[in-house]
Scaffold this motif. Structure first.
Motif, mmCIF file in Angstrom:
data_model
loop_
_atom_site.group_PDB
_atom_site.id
_atom_site.type_symbol
_atom_site.label_atom_id
_atom_site.label_comp_id
_atom_site.label_asym_id
_atom_site.label_seq_id
_atom_site.Cartn_x
_atom_site.Cartn_y
_atom_site.Cartn_z
ATOM 1 N N ALA A 1 37.331 -9.107 38.653
ATOM 2 C CA ALA A 1 38.344 -10.133 38.394
ATOM 3 C C ALA A 1 37.713 -11.375 37.776
ATOM 4 N N HIS A 2 36.495 -11.705 38.213
ATOM 5 C CA HIS A 2 35.801 -12.886 37.672
ATOM 6 C C HIS A 2 35.469 -12.686 36.200
ATOM 7 N N LEU A 3 34.986 -11.498 35.842
ATOM 8 C CA LEU A 3 34.685 -11.203 34.446
ATOM 9 C C LEU A 3 35.948 -11.229 33.599
ATOM 10 N N ASP A 4 37.037 -10.676 34.120
ATOM 11 C CA ASP A 4 38.308 -10.690 33.396
ATOM 12 C C ASP A 4 38.819 -12.122 33.207
ATOM 13 N N LYS A 5 38.656 -12.932 34.245
ATOM 14 C CA LYS A 5 39.133 -14.312 34.184
ATOM 15 C C LYS A 5 38.477 -15.073 33.047
ATOM 16 N N HIS A 6 37.208 -14.796 32.827
ATOM 17 C CA HIS A 6 36.456 -15.514 31.794
ATOM 18 C C HIS A 6 36.353 -14.719 30.494
ATOM 19 N N ASP A 7 37.173 -13.664 30.391
ATOM 20 C CA ASP A 7 37.232 -12.866 29.164
ATOM 21 C C ASP A 7 35.865 -12.333 28.746
ATOM 22 N N VAL A 8 35.098 -11.890 29.707
ATOM 23 C CA VAL A 8 33.780 -11.314 29.424
ATOM 24 C C VAL A 8 33.948 -9.820 29.171
ATOM 25 N N ASP A 9 33.710 -9.427 27.945
ATOM 26 C CA ASP A 9 33.812 -8.020 27.573
ATOM 27 C C ASP A 9 32.484 -7.342 27.887
ATOM 28 N N TYR A 10 32.529 -6.168 28.468
ATOM 29 C CA TYR A 10 31.306 -5.466 28.856
ATOM 30 C C TYR A 10 30.406 -5.164 27.670
ATOM 31 N N ILE A 11 30.986 -5.055 26.495
ATOM 32 C CA ILE A 11 30.172 -4.749 25.320
ATOM 33 C C ILE A 11 29.212 -5.894 24.995
ATOM 34 N N THR A 12 29.530 -7.111 25.441
ATOM 35 C CA THR A 12 28.683 -8.263 25.129
ATOM 36 C C THR A 12 27.367 -8.250 25.886
ATOM 37 N N PHE A 13 27.321 -7.556 27.008
ATOM 38 C CA PHE A 13 26.064 -7.551 27.758
ATOM 39 C C PHE A 13 25.569 -6.148 28.093
ATOM 40 N N ALA A 14 26.460 -5.151 28.163
ATOM 41 C CA ALA A 14 26.056 -3.821 28.609
ATOM 42 C C ALA A 14 25.853 -2.833 27.462
ATOM 43 N N PHE A 15 26.209 -3.215 26.246
ATOM 44 C CA PHE A 15 26.012 -2.300 25.122
ATOM 45 C C PHE A 15 24.539 -1.934 24.995
ATOM 46 N N ARG A 16 23.673 -2.927 25.073
ATOM 47 C CA ARG A 16 22.237 -2.670 24.925
ATOM 48 C C ARG A 16 21.696 -1.863 26.106
ATOM 49 N N TRP A 17 22.301 -2.042 27.295
ATOM 50 C CA TRP A 17 21.867 -1.255 28.453
ATOM 51 C C TRP A 17 22.051 0.225 28.183
ATOM 52 N N MET A 18 23.156 0.570 27.517
ATOM 53 C CA MET A 18 23.437 1.968 27.218
ATOM 54 C C MET A 18 22.664 2.442 25.991
ATOM 55 N N ASN A 19 22.626 1.624 24.975
ATOM 56 C CA ASN A 19 21.998 1.998 23.719
ATOM 57 C C ASN A 19 20.493 2.192 23.862
ATOM 58 N N CYS A 20 19.860 1.337 24.650
ATOM 59 C CA CYS A 20 18.404 1.372 24.806
ATOM 60 C C CYS A 20 17.964 1.837 26.192
ATOM 61 N N LEU A 21 18.917 2.220 27.040
ATOM 62 C CA LEU A 21 18.615 2.741 28.378
ATOM 63 C C LEU A 21 17.720 1.803 29.176
ATOM 64 N N LEU A 22 18.004 0.501 29.066
ATOM 65 C CA LEU A 22 17.337 -0.557 29.831
ATOM 66 C C LEU A 22 15.868 -0.767 29.459
ATOM 67 N N THR A 23 15.442 -0.229 28.307
ATOM 68 C CA THR A 23 14.046 -0.412 27.923
ATOM 69 C C THR A 23 13.732 -1.854 27.528
ATOM 70 N N ARG A 24 14.750 -2.623 27.157
ATOM 71 C CA ARG A 24 14.515 -4.026 26.784
ATOM 72 C C ARG A 24 14.727 -4.972 27.954
ATOM 73 N N GLU A 25 15.217 -4.468 29.055
ATOM 74 C CA GLU A 25 15.497 -5.320 30.206
ATOM 75 C C GLU A 25 14.365 -5.333 31.221
ATOM 76 N N PHE A 26 13.525 -4.310 31.232
ATOM 77 C CA PHE A 26 12.518 -4.183 32.271
ATOM 78 C C PHE A 26 11.156 -3.842 31.677
ATOM 79 N N PRO A 27 10.081 -4.155 32.409
ATOM 80 C CA PRO A 27 8.736 -3.738 31.968
ATOM 81 C C PRO A 27 8.670 -2.219 31.848
ATOM 82 N N LEU A 28 7.803 -1.753 30.977
ATOM 83 C CA LEU A 28 7.779 -0.336 30.673
ATOM 84 C C LEU A 28 7.457 0.542 31.874
ATOM 85 N N HIS A 29 6.582 0.069 32.771
ATOM 86 C CA HIS A 29 6.234 0.929 33.903
ATOM 87 C C HIS A 29 7.437 1.129 34.823
ATOM 88 N N LEU A 30 8.347 0.157 34.879
ATOM 89 C CA LEU A 30 9.572 0.336 35.651
ATOM 90 C C LEU A 30 10.547 1.261 34.929
#
Length: 229
Positions: free
Chosen positions: A147-176
């Motif tokens: 509800a909080h994300l909807d309230k502020h019109d936060v579209d999941y594509i704005t932050f989670a697209f890269r999570w799916m496209n790169c499988l979190l390789t840009r979010e965490f150190p490589l050993h993780l």
């Protein structure tokens, strides 16, 4: 690649990076939580960056920077200067060249692409489907955050697209990333799809209290700050 329907999409090279690290480092010493030689200047640099940086706008760059350090120097071996390495097994005199490693990475990446091929075709329907499912999961397990994300019109594509496209390789150190991917592989053919989806949902749920404090007037692509990692 061996998939005619797939074209190159920015981020495919990120998917090859953990595979490359595993093959190179597996020929020297086993993969550890600290891929760079302990006590080196590179380690000190990585540590100081992790401690001193806590702003969201820097977190994405730090993760990529750390990944580059891990790749450029693996257990003291500078990859740009290495033409061949020997296996750890003293009974074997086999010399494996960087071309051999690149071939192994190619075929492993090809196998990975078979599981997520629709991520890298026109319009990327696989990623769009994953984003829709992630939104549904968060609505089910954490209605206040949804509800909080909807309230502020936060579209999941704005932050989670890269999570799916790169499988979190840009979010965490490589050993993780290697640890996560190992878990994905243990889940079979759906590990990089279903298990990854719930991994992303788990991160959002973990930090729901922090996220619900934000008004998102300036939304950052890198959702996790350095101290969260």
């Amino acid at each position: 690649m061996m998939h005619p329907a797939s074209g190159y999409v920015q981020g495919i090279n990120d998917l090859a990076t953990p595979l490359f690290l595993v093959f190179v480092q597996g020929l020297t010493i086993p993969l550890t939580d600290n891929p760079v030689v302990e006590g080196s200047e590179e380690v000190d640099k990585i540590g100081s960056e992790q401690v001193s940086s806590s702003e969201n706008e820097n977190s994405g760059r730090e993760s990529v920077s750390q990944s580059n350090l891990e790749l450029n120097q693996v257990n003291g071996i500078t990859l740009s200067q290495a033409s061949a390495v020997q296996t750890n097994d003293s009974s074997s005199q086999e010399t494996i060249t960087m071309s051999d490693i690149e071939a192994d990475v190619f075929w492993c990446l090809t196998a990975l692409m078979e599981r997520i091929q629709d991520y890298f075709v026109v319009s990327q329907p696989g990623i769009q489907r994953q984003l829709s499912k992630l939104k549904e999961v968060i609505a089910r397990i954490d209605a206040p955050l949804a509800a909080h994300l909807d309230k502020h019109d936060v579209d999941y594509i704005t932050f989670a697209f890269r999570w799916m496209n790169c499988l979190l390789t840009r979010e965490f150190p490589l050993h993780l990333v290697v640890r996560m991917w190992d878990s994905y592989l243990s889940e079979g053919n759906e590990g990089f799809v279903e298990f990854h989806l719930y991994t992303c949902a788990a991160f959002l749920e973990k930090w729901t209290a922090e996220l619900r404090k934000r008004d998102f007037q300036v939304w950052k692509i890198s959702l996790f700050s350095a101290e969260w990692v």
